[in-house]
Design a protein around this motif. Sequence first.
Motif, PDB file in Angstrom:
ATOM      1  N   GLU A  91       0.828  -1.203   0.000  1.00  0.00           N
ATOM      2  CA  GLU A  91       0.000   0.000   0.000  1.00  0.00           C
ATOM      3  C   GLU A  91       0.869   1.264   0.000  1.00  0.00           C
ATOM      4  O   GLU A  91       0.594   2.217  -0.734  1.00  0.00           O
ATOM      5  CB  GLU A  91      -0.925  -0.016   1.222  1.00  0.00           C
ATOM      6  CG  GLU A  91      -2.081   0.941   1.071  1.00  0.00           C
ATOM      7  CD  GLU A  91      -3.050   0.868   2.250  1.00  0.00           C
ATOM      8  OE1 GLU A  91      -3.290  -0.243   2.770  1.00  0.00           O
ATOM      9  OE2 GLU A  91      -3.530   1.938   2.654  1.00  0.00           O
ATOM     10  N   LEU A  92       1.912   1.242   0.805  1.00  0.00           N
ATOM     11  CA  LEU A  92       2.812   2.407   0.842  1.00  0.00           C
ATOM     12  C   LEU A  92       3.409   2.653  -0.550  1.00  0.00           C
ATOM     13  O   LEU A  92       3.492   3.786  -1.023  1.00  0.00           O
ATOM     14  CB  LEU A  92       3.932   2.193   1.866  1.00  0.00           C
ATOM     15  CG  LEU A  92       3.510   2.265   3.340  1.00  0.00           C
ATOM     16  CD1 LEU A  92       4.643   1.770   4.246  1.00  0.00           C
ATOM     17  CD2 LEU A  92       3.118   3.689   3.730  1.00  0.00           C
ATOM     18  N   HIS A  93       3.800   1.562  -1.188  1.00  0.00           N
ATOM     19  CA  HIS A  93       4.387   1.658  -2.530  1.00  0.00           C
ATOM     20  C   HIS A  93       3.375   2.244  -3.517  1.00  0.00           C
ATOM     21  O   HIS A  93       3.693   3.152  -4.297  1.00  0.00           O
ATOM     22  CB  HIS A  93       4.840   0.261  -2.956  1.00  0.00           C
ATOM     23  CG  HIS A  93       5.516   0.217  -4.291  1.00  0.00           C
ATOM     24  ND1 HIS A  93       6.423   1.170  -4.692  1.00  0.00           N
ATOM     25  CD2 HIS A  93       5.415  -0.666  -5.314  1.00  0.00           C
ATOM     26  CE1 HIS A  93       6.851   0.877  -5.916  1.00  0.00           C
ATOM     27  NE2 HIS A  93       6.255  -0.217  -6.316  1.00  0.00           N
ATOM     28  N   VAL A 100      13.144   4.950   3.504  1.00  0.00           N
ATOM     29  CA  VAL A 100      14.597   4.991   3.704  1.00  0.00           C
ATOM     30  C   VAL A 100      14.900   4.602   5.154  1.00  0.00           C
ATOM     31  O   VAL A 100      14.277   5.130   6.080  1.00  0.00           O
ATOM     32  CB  VAL A 100      15.156   6.411   3.429  1.00  0.00           C
ATOM     33  CG1 VAL A 100      16.665   6.454   3.638  1.00  0.00           C
ATOM     34  CG2 VAL A 100      14.793   6.892   2.021  1.00  0.00           C
ATOM     35  N   LEU A 101      15.829   3.704   5.331  1.00  0.00           N
ATOM     36  CA  LEU A 101      16.287   3.368   6.682  1.00  0.00           C
ATOM     37  C   LEU A 101      17.337   4.385   7.110  1.00  0.00           C
ATOM     38  O   LEU A 101      18.338   4.610   6.414  1.00  0.00           O
ATOM     39  CB  LEU A 101      16.898   1.959   6.692  1.00  0.00           C
ATOM     40  CG  LEU A 101      17.743   1.593   7.928  1.00  0.00           C
ATOM     41  CD1 LEU A 101      16.919   1.629   9.201  1.00  0.00           C
ATOM     42  CD2 LEU A 101      18.362   0.216   7.760  1.00  0.00           C
ATOM     43  N   VAL A 102      17.097   5.005   8.248  1.00  0.00           N
ATOM     44  CA  VAL A 102      18.033   5.975   8.807  1.00  0.00           C
ATOM     45  C   VAL A 102      18.564   5.349  10.091  1.00  0.00           C
ATOM     46  O   VAL A 102      17.857   5.279  11.092  1.00  0.00           O
ATOM     47  CB  VAL A 102      17.284   7.300   9.092  1.00  0.00           C
ATOM     48  CG1 VAL A 102      18.124   8.215   9.934  1.00  0.00           C
ATOM     49  CG2 VAL A 102      16.896   7.979   7.790  1.00  0.00           C
ATOM     50  N   GLU A 120      13.462  -0.554   0.616  1.00  0.00           N
ATOM     51  CA  GLU A 120      14.123   0.584  -0.041  1.00  0.00           C
ATOM     52  C   GLU A 120      14.196   0.373  -1.550  1.00  0.00           C
ATOM     53  O   GLU A 120      13.940   1.291  -2.329  1.00  0.00           O
ATOM     54  CB  GLU A 120      15.536   0.770   0.528  1.00  0.00           C
ATOM     55  CG  GLU A 120      15.539   1.330   1.937  1.00  0.00           C
ATOM     56  CD  GLU A 120      16.946   1.543   2.487  1.00  0.00           C
ATOM     57  OE1 GLU A 120      17.123   2.482   3.276  1.00  0.00           O
ATOM     58  OE2 GLU A 120      17.850   0.759   2.140  1.00  0.00           O
ATOM     59  N   GLY A 121      14.534  -0.850  -1.937  1.00  0.00           N
ATOM     60  CA  GLY A 121      14.668  -1.154  -3.367  1.00  0.00           C
ATOM     61  C   GLY A 121      13.338  -0.996  -4.095  1.00  0.00           C
ATOM     62  O   GLY A 121      13.259  -0.371  -5.164  1.00  0.00           O
TER      63      GLY A 121
END
Length: 242
Positions: A91-93, A100-102, A120-121
């Motif tokens: 759904e987010l996509h 992004v992982l921070v 991320e990919g």
Amino acid sequence: MARSEQNKLPSHVAIIMDGNGRWARRRGLPRFLGHQQGVKALKKAVRFASDQGIQSLTVYAFSTENWQRPKEEVSFLLDLMHKTFVEEIDELHQEGVRIVLVGDRSNLSADILQLWQNAEGLTQDNTGLTLNVAFNYGGRQELLHVAKVLAQRAAVGDLDPAQIDESMVNDLLYTKGSPDPDLIIRTGGEQRLSNFLLWQSAYSELYVTDVLWPDFNEEHFASALDDFGQRERRFGRVGKKE
Ligand code: IPE
Ligand code: IPE
Ligand code: MG
């Protein structure tokens, strides 16, 4: 007048999502149920930020210090993250969110790292909201990482220490690519940063609310944005009203 028409909408909002444990305790429930409820609040916040046209949202999900919690709580949080990814990623996509992982990737287990890399990919070319998830994140640890990279470059002769400037540091931070947060919201009432975005928060506006994270909804978020809209940011200069 819509908030965006006032031209005072923050480009980047960061949230310290605190108070899950207290939310549960006040109801006589185990802490982990507070974390579960917290995911629901996070979903609302992401959708709201996206609908408002905010460019970047950074959420503090797990700090480098949070590993010191009881191991049952840590493993519950890791499982919850895993489950949330599986349930929400499509759904987010579809909504155009870029994830992004921070945080520090160097000491994450292979399966957790894989989870992040997949997310991320999948979402890297999306042009909607950038959702930075601060996981295994500590501001001091991040700055140590920057210092080590710069020191290594200098040691092998690739970098003259006199050339080190702010943009070089920015490019090595886990948040590279996002502007500094304009607004940092902390729920749960504590008036501290708890090792969050120490470099990036230099001129962020801070907004603390007593609302516990699982109760934080669109109205609370809108109030924070309204409050931000009334602030005068001076960045060390003389104010306009002077
Ligand atoms: C924030 O809620 C979530 C994480 C730190 C992972 P807390 O678990 O810190 O909740 P309180 O502050 O104990 O109420
Ligand atoms: C900050 O909350 C970290 C996250 C929200 C992930 P904490 O609950 O860990 O912070 P302290 O311990 O109250 O400073
Ligand atoms: Mg807390």
